[in-house]
Enzyme design. Sequence first.
Site: not given
Length: 445
Positions: A272, A92, A36, A220, A159, A216, A342, A262
Amino acid sequence: MVAQQRSKISVIGTGYLGATHAACMAELGFEVLGLDVDTVKIDSLSSGRVPFYEPGLEEVLSRNLANGRLRFTTDYREVAEFADVHFICVGTPQRADSNAADLTYVNAAIDALAPLLDRPAVVIGKSTVPVGTAAVAAARIADLAPAGAQVELGWSPEFLREGFGVEDTLRPNRIVIGAAPGSQRVEAAMREVSRQQIEQGIPFLVTDLQTAELVKVSANAFLATKISFINAMAEVSEVAGADVIKLAKALSYDDRIGGKFLGPGLGFGGGCLPKDIRAFMARADELGVEPALSFLREVDAINQRRRARTIDIARGLIGGSFAGRTVAVLGAAFKPNSDDIRDSPALDVASTISSLGAAVTVYDPEALENARRAHPDLGYAHSMLEAVRDAEVVLLLTEWAEFRDADPDELAKMVRERKIVDGRNALDPEHWRARGWTYRALGRP
């Protein structure tokens, strides 16, 4: 392949995805080097501290630092010399100027790594990206890498569910790898990396790059749609006098529908689902197929309306105005078993109520420090009982077990008025009403 001949792995990006992936690859027996550019993050991980909350991860991290299979660096050259397989796990986020995904970190990782790849290697993207990104990245790597065509790129979407990241990495429900036509190394590398999971019977799917990228975001989008569908039914139920919880239960017995995702309530947040469905819509527009995903605009809108409806219910319970009132909010993380704030529905509601004149006190078992940094205007407590002291209304907005199991009699001793809004349909209404509480929830009478 014997252990001594195993590929060495690098993981570029050590946020939630990267740190979890690096620790779990080491747990599977690989030698792993995480990279990183954030030295604070690297120092924390190198000393065995995970800079976010994820159950079980710190134990896996510490164990593999101690046995020598895992270490961290900020040096791309060290990574290039060390590893045979490089996983790109950078973020991203949504762009500041549009709904599209910001590929700055993906592009930066490729531009830093590729010029150093002077021998055969495989680069595997795991970041969630717009369809078409991998093909552009593959061409960029071929152009920049001294080893040229001997460096192959694949894409293997992640995932992970926050709160279950270790389990989902070690025992995923499927492994998908996208590769370009004629690629030889990508599938072989992923089969080696995934050998233990494949032997356990976990499905291993090989696709083209574009299909892998779509898996992905499609997943989502589907999950977000299912959540917003039941929340749309909650809107109808409130007006019609129906009970959306019983409706959801009745629907769940149809195995074509099922009960997962549900659960009606305050809706989804996090890093995400919201940004991924918006980026998916933006990419569809770029590809000229915007109408195909136009329904996702309403999915997003339904999700946002749940926040406004929660505020309206709470306001109605205290006489129509928040000005000068005392409000307790239980929950700050976007979901339980995480400290991720977030796009947190809980904090959005809390901040809005505060802006309307209420004194708002927030408590969360893990996300308090993150919340305090993002919303210093709110009040914070270090226990549930402290948070509800003198509250005229309590809002349960993140369904931590501590809140689901709360004793209404204990809370009653602390509050000014026994009024609660259950934003997650996590409590037993009859039990709370029997203890003298005015109970309201989304989609229920």
